[in-house]
Design a protein around this motif. Structure first.
Motif, PDB file in Angstrom:
ATOM      1  N   ILE A   4      -5.495  -8.388 -19.571  1.00 18.62           N
ATOM      2  CA  ILE A   4      -6.165  -8.574 -18.264  1.00 18.62           C
ATOM      3  C   ILE A   4      -6.880  -7.290 -17.866  1.00 18.62           C
ATOM      4  O   ILE A   4      -8.047  -7.321 -17.459  1.00 18.62           O
ATOM      5  CB  ILE A   4      -5.159  -8.945 -17.136  1.00 18.62           C
ATOM      6  N   GLN A  12     -16.150  -5.103 -14.986  1.00 15.31           N
ATOM      7  CA  GLN A  12     -16.653  -4.156 -13.990  1.00 15.31           C
ATOM      8  C   GLN A  12     -17.853  -3.383 -14.534  1.00 15.31           C
ATOM      9  O   GLN A  12     -18.847  -3.194 -13.848  1.00 15.31           O
ATOM     10  CB  GLN A  12     -15.561  -3.135 -13.584  1.00 15.31           C
TER      11      GLN A  12
ATOM     12  N   ARG B  27       1.421  -4.238 -11.617  1.00 12.28           N
ATOM     13  CA  ARG B  27       0.135  -4.477 -12.300  1.00 12.28           C
ATOM     14  C   ARG B  27      -0.850  -5.184 -11.368  1.00 12.28           C
ATOM     15  O   ARG B  27      -2.056  -4.900 -11.363  1.00 12.28           O
ATOM     16  CB  ARG B  27       0.356  -5.340 -13.557  1.00 12.28           C
ATOM     17  N   GLN B  30      -2.445  -2.748  -9.066  1.00 13.15           N
ATOM     18  CA  GLN B  30      -3.422  -1.916  -9.799  1.00 13.15           C
ATOM     19  C   GLN B  30      -4.723  -2.687 -10.023  1.00 13.15           C
ATOM     20  O   GLN B  30      -5.829  -2.163  -9.860  1.00 13.15           O
ATOM     21  CB  GLN B  30      -2.836  -1.474 -11.146  1.00 13.15           C
ATOM     22  N   LEU B  31      -4.558  -3.966 -10.396  1.00 13.14           N
ATOM     23  CA  LEU B  31      -5.757  -4.807 -10.627  1.00 13.14           C
ATOM     24  C   LEU B  31      -6.487  -5.083  -9.320  1.00 13.14           C
ATOM     25  O   LEU B  31      -7.724  -5.112  -9.283  1.00 13.14           O
ATOM     26  CB  LEU B  31      -5.341  -6.128 -11.288  1.00 13.14           C
ATOM     27  N   GLN B  34      -8.957  -2.576  -8.376  1.00 14.12           N
ATOM     28  CA  GLN B  34     -10.225  -2.618  -9.128  1.00 14.12           C
ATOM     29  C   GLN B  34     -11.084  -3.834  -8.786  1.00 14.12           C
ATOM     30  O   GLN B  34     -12.316  -3.776  -8.838  1.00 14.12           O
ATOM     31  CB  GLN B  34      -9.941  -2.663 -10.630  1.00 14.12           C
ATOM     32  N   LEU B  35     -10.395  -4.938  -8.484  1.00 13.58           N
ATOM     33  CA  LEU B  35     -11.140  -6.203  -8.366  1.00 13.58           C
ATOM     34  C   LEU B  35     -11.605  -6.556  -6.957  1.00 13.58           C
ATOM     35  O   LEU B  35     -12.577  -7.307  -6.802  1.00 13.58           O
ATOM     36  CB  LEU B  35     -10.268  -7.350  -8.900  1.00 13.58           C
ATOM     37  N   LYS B  37     -13.477  -6.709  -3.654  1.00 12.56           N
ATOM     38  CA  LYS B  37     -14.854  -6.304  -3.310  1.00 12.56           C
ATOM     39  C   LYS B  37     -14.968  -6.011  -1.822  1.00 12.56           C
ATOM     40  O   LYS B  37     -14.242  -6.586  -1.000  1.00 12.56           O
ATOM     41  CB  LYS B  37     -15.841  -7.411  -3.697  1.00 12.56           C
ATOM     42  N   VAL B 115      -5.632 -13.774 -10.814  1.00 14.72           N
ATOM     43  CA  VAL B 115      -4.817 -12.693 -11.397  1.00 14.72           C
ATOM     44  C   VAL B 115      -3.338 -13.074 -11.346  1.00 14.72           C
ATOM     45  O   VAL B 115      -2.602 -12.909 -12.336  1.00 14.72           O
ATOM     46  CB  VAL B 115      -5.072 -11.360 -10.648  1.00 14.72           C
ATOM     47  N   GLU B 118      -2.562 -15.606 -13.967  1.00 16.09           N
ATOM     48  CA  GLU B 118      -2.513 -15.013 -15.314  1.00 16.09           C
ATOM     49  C   GLU B 118      -1.225 -14.225 -15.515  1.00 16.09           C
ATOM     50  O   GLU B 118      -0.602 -14.286 -16.580  1.00 16.09           O
ATOM     51  CB  GLU B 118      -3.722 -14.098 -15.520  1.00 16.09           C
ATOM     52  N   LEU B 119      -0.857 -13.451 -14.473  1.00 17.93           N
ATOM     53  CA  LEU B 119       0.375 -12.652 -14.583  1.00 17.93           C
ATOM     54  C   LEU B 119       1.593 -13.567 -14.720  1.00 17.93           C
ATOM     55  O   LEU B 119       2.520 -13.274 -15.482  1.00 17.93           O
ATOM     56  CB  LEU B 119       0.522 -11.740 -13.367  1.00 17.93           C
TER      57      LEU B 119
END
Lengths: 255, 124
Positions: A4, A12, B27, B30-31, B34-35, B37, B115, B118-119
């Motif tokens: 992932i 990104q 996790r 952390q994601l 980044q994700l 917006k 996410v 998926e996790l």
């Protein structure tokens, strides 16, 4: 790295690449389009809407500024100046349709052969140019070329154009303190440097047409350009942004 | 996409996060960093030449490309009617500027739901 996380990182990077490349391309194209189409269109419309009193003020300030920094008093005799003024008036009476305040001024500019038009119809011709253009038809060609700039309103359009760019850059960069100097600086810069090649060709075309109407041919235009080319072999033009003399002669011949 | 339905989805998201194992939750955060917006960035990219940059920002590459190509064609053919295309793109795209908070909020919920799923799949 986990699947992932690596996928998110790749995603990104891809998005950033799309944003940057698209933004650069659009900015470059929009900038080019504005410069080639938007700016001339806006300049023409704005220049046409400017009141006549502004033209007169810009002319006065520009000439004063050039007198302070570049020009010296003309050494031409009063008789010669009077004869040239009569020639100038005869060109105006018969050929000019513009409503500007036309007048002819004589100056010495470091011995350089040059002539220039100011926004409101003031034409400045240097002593060296008068001496170089020995024939009356050649002097007519030089004066008509400058009148062409006035007829097409090149000077004010050039001032407006540089002012738009200057104001845009100043506002973008945040330094508005320079905004007050825009018009005068734009005027001087445009007179000294920013006649575009297109404007020169238009003025040449105007002069050629008028010469043909007056004398039956435009030979004088070609001969004065040839003399200038001979006098200044290292220079491409009367002013740095002009097309080369050879290009201008060829263009006149082809018309 | 009203406010209450978004709140419900966010509540469901919170429950989903709490159901994750401590390692997966770490996790997730952390994601998320980044994700997730930013609506202000989305709005700025929207009105920046209306060239589809805001779609690229949310990862909608195809929609962004359509927007970009229309804008490009509009600019190239501006003098011969291309300006109509540009006005059209602006008319379609500009309203999103005023809904940027909701659009980005919904996008963030959807992405983070994905996410969590998926996790969860990885956990099981």
């Amino acid at each position: 790295m986990n699947s992932i996380e690596s996928r998110v990182k790749a995603q990104q990077q891809k998005q950033l690449l799309w944003i940057c490349s698209t933004a650069l391309l659009i900015m470059a194209l929009a900038g080019y389009k504005f410069y080639t189409h938007g700016l001339p269109y806006l300049s023409e419309k704005i220049a046409a809407a400017i009141p006549a009193s502004i033209y007169t003020t810009v002319d006065k300030n520009t000439l004063e500024s050039l007198d302070d920094s570049e020009f010296e008093q003309s050494q031409l005799s009063e008789t010669k100046q009077q004869a040239l003024r009569s020639l100038f008036l005869s060109l105006l009476n018969e050929e000019t349709t513009s409503e500007r305040q036309f007048k002819l001024e004589f100056r010495n500019w470091d011995g350089k052969a040059n002539a220039m038009a100011l926004a409101d119809g003031t034409i400045v011709i240097t002593d060296a140019m008068v001496n170089l253009a020995s024939e009356q038809q050649e002097l007519s060609a030089v004066l008509l070329h400058e009148l062409g700039h006035v007829e097409h309103n090149h000077v004010m359009e050039s001032i407006v154009s540089s002012s738009i760019v200057f104001a845009g850059l100043t506002l973008t960069l945040g330094d508005v303190s320079a905004l007050a100097d825009v018009i005068l600086q734009g005027a001087v810069v445009s007179i000294n440097q920013s006649y575009s090649r297109q404007a020169e060709l238009e003025a040449d075309h105007y002069a050629s047409e008028q010469l043909i109407a007056l004398y039956g041919n435009a030979q004088a235009m070609q001969s004065i350009l040839a003399k200038l080319a001979e006098e200044y072999p290292d220079e491409t033009s009367w002013l740095s942004t002009h097309p080369s003399f050879e290009d201008r002669i060829k263009k006149i011949e082809s018309e | 996409m009203d406010d209450s339905s978004l709140r419900e989805q966010e509540e469901a998201l919170r429950e989903g996060i709490s159901s994750l194992s401590p390692e997966a939750r770490k996790r997730y955060y952390q994601l998320e960093e980044q994700l997730v917006k930013d609506p202000d960035t989305y709005a700025v990219l929207n009105y920046f030449f209306a060239a589809g940059l805001h779609h690229f920002y949310l990862g909608k590459i195809v929609r962004g490309l359509i927007n970009f190509i229309l804008m490009l064609v509009g600019l190239i053919t501006f003098a011969i009617g291309g300006w109509v295309l540009i006005v059209l793109v602006i008319v379609i795209e500009l309203p999103q500027l005023f809904k940027s908070q909701k659009i980005v909020r919904k996008h963030n919920i959807d992405v983070m739901e994905g996410v969590i799923n998926e996790l969860n799949r990885e956990q099981s």
